[in-house]
Motif scaffolding. Structure first.
Motif, PDB file in Angstrom:
ATOM      1  N   MET A   1       0.858  -1.177   0.000  1.00  0.00           N
ATOM      2  CA  MET A   1       0.000   0.000   0.000  1.00  0.00           C
ATOM      3  C   MET A   1       0.901   1.236   0.000  1.00  0.00           C
ATOM      4  O   MET A   1       1.807   1.339   0.806  1.00  0.00           O
ATOM      5  CB  MET A   1      -0.886  -0.010   1.251  1.00  0.00           C
ATOM      6  CG  MET A   1      -1.713   1.243   1.413  1.00  0.00           C
ATOM      7  SD  MET A   1      -2.651   1.344   2.955  1.00  0.00           S
ATOM      8  CE  MET A   1      -3.829   0.058   2.756  1.00  0.00           C
ATOM      9  N   THR A   2       0.655   2.142  -0.881  1.00  0.00           N
ATOM     10  CA  THR A   2       1.406   3.388  -0.942  1.00  0.00           C
ATOM     11  C   THR A   2       0.417   4.545  -0.921  1.00  0.00           C
ATOM     12  O   THR A   2      -0.534   4.565  -1.695  1.00  0.00           O
ATOM     13  CB  THR A   2       2.249   3.463  -2.234  1.00  0.00           C
ATOM     14  OG1 THR A   2       3.127   2.343  -2.276  1.00  0.00           O
ATOM     15  CG2 THR A   2       3.060   4.738  -2.281  1.00  0.00           C
ATOM     16  N   LEU A   3       0.631   5.473  -0.009  1.00  0.00           N
ATOM     17  CA  LEU A   3      -0.231   6.652   0.111  1.00  0.00           C
ATOM     18  C   LEU A   3       0.624   7.904   0.156  1.00  0.00           C
ATOM     19  O   LEU A   3       1.770   7.862   0.602  1.00  0.00           O
ATOM     20  CB  LEU A   3      -1.064   6.573   1.396  1.00  0.00           C
ATOM     21  CG  LEU A   3      -2.014   5.387   1.529  1.00  0.00           C
ATOM     22  CD1 LEU A   3      -2.587   5.347   2.924  1.00  0.00           C
ATOM     23  CD2 LEU A   3      -3.126   5.493   0.513  1.00  0.00           C
ATOM     24  N   ARG A   4       0.047   8.992  -0.245  1.00  0.00           N
ATOM     25  CA  ARG A   4       0.714  10.290  -0.125  1.00  0.00           C
ATOM     26  C   ARG A   4       0.115  11.029   1.060  1.00  0.00           C
ATOM     27  O   ARG A   4      -1.109  11.063   1.206  1.00  0.00           O
ATOM     28  CB  ARG A   4       0.485  11.119  -1.392  1.00  0.00           C
ATOM     29  CG  ARG A   4       1.212  10.593  -2.588  1.00  0.00           C
ATOM     30  CD  ARG A   4       0.879  11.400  -3.818  1.00  0.00           C
ATOM     31  NE  ARG A   4       0.846  12.829  -3.489  1.00  0.00           N
ATOM     32  CZ  ARG A   4       1.269  13.805  -4.274  1.00  0.00           C
ATOM     33  NH1 ARG A   4       1.726  13.508  -5.449  1.00  0.00           N
ATOM     34  NH2 ARG A   4       1.196  15.051  -3.918  1.00  0.00           N
ATOM     35  N   VAL A  19      -4.845   2.998   7.369  1.00  0.00           N
ATOM     36  CA  VAL A  19      -3.516   2.489   7.705  1.00  0.00           C
ATOM     37  C   VAL A  19      -3.444   2.184   9.197  1.00  0.00           C
ATOM     38  O   VAL A  19      -2.936   1.135   9.605  1.00  0.00           O
ATOM     39  CB  VAL A  19      -2.411   3.493   7.296  1.00  0.00           C
ATOM     40  CG1 VAL A  19      -1.046   3.036   7.781  1.00  0.00           C
ATOM     41  CG2 VAL A  19      -2.413   3.695   5.788  1.00  0.00           C
ATOM     42  N   LYS A  39      14.979   6.771   3.752  1.00  0.00           N
ATOM     43  CA  LYS A  39      13.615   6.323   4.066  1.00  0.00           C
ATOM     44  C   LYS A  39      13.319   6.472   5.551  1.00  0.00           C
ATOM     45  O   LYS A  39      14.194   6.328   6.389  1.00  0.00           O
ATOM     46  CB  LYS A  39      13.431   4.855   3.667  1.00  0.00           C
ATOM     47  CG  LYS A  39      13.595   4.613   2.175  1.00  0.00           C
ATOM     48  CD  LYS A  39      13.311   3.177   1.844  1.00  0.00           C
ATOM     49  CE  LYS A  39      13.576   2.825   0.417  1.00  0.00           C
ATOM     50  NZ  LYS A  39      13.045   3.679  -0.596  1.00  0.00           N
ATOM     51  N   ILE A  41      10.921   4.857   8.478  1.00  0.00           N
ATOM     52  CA  ILE A  41      10.084   3.702   8.793  1.00  0.00           C
ATOM     53  C   ILE A  41       9.419   3.951  10.136  1.00  0.00           C
ATOM     54  O   ILE A  41      10.094   4.253  11.119  1.00  0.00           O
ATOM     55  CB  ILE A  41      10.922   2.409   8.851  1.00  0.00           C
ATOM     56  CG1 ILE A  41      11.593   2.171   7.495  1.00  0.00           C
ATOM     57  CG2 ILE A  41      10.052   1.222   9.261  1.00  0.00           C
ATOM     58  CD1 ILE A  41      12.617   1.070   7.504  1.00  0.00           C
TER      59      ILE A  41
END
Length: 86
Positions: A1-4, A19, A39, A41
Motif C-alpha cells: 500500500m502506498t499513500l501520499r 492504515v 527512508k 520507517i
C-alpha cells in the motif's frame, strides 16, 4: 500500500485511518521511527507480555511431556543400532 501524506506545521503528518486500522495503531500508542538511508520507517511499539512468551516457550515441552528424559550415564550401555532396529 502506498499513500501520499502532506507534512504540516512543525513536521506533523496524519496517518490515514485505513492504515492505522490495518496495523492496529490507536490514539496514545507509541511509534518507533527509524531512518534507513533516505527512508523513514514507522512501526508500532509492541509491548511484550512475558507470561505469554513463557507460555509459548513451554508449549512444546508440554506436548512431549510423555517422553522420558535420559539422565547422564543412563544411555552408556545402549547402542544406536539397537535403538533403530525395526
Amino acid at each position: 500500500m502506498t499513500l501520499r501524506v502532506e507534512v504540516g506545521k512543525k513536521g506533523y503528518i496524519i496517518i490515514p485511518k485505513s492504515v492505522r486500522d490495518l496495523v492496529g495503531i490507536k490514539e496514545g500508542d507509541i511509534l518507533i521511527l527509524t531512518v534507513v538511508g533516505d527512508k523513514i520507517i514507522l512501526e508500532p511499539e509492541r509491548k511484550v507480555n512475558i507470561r505469554e512468551v513463557v507460555k509459548k516457550l513451554e508449549e512444546p515441552e508440554r506436548k512431549i511431556s510423555y517422553a522420558k528424559r535420559a539422565s547422564l550415564g543412563e544411555l552408556e550401555n545402549i547402542s544406536l543400532e539397537e535403538e533403530f532396529e525395526d
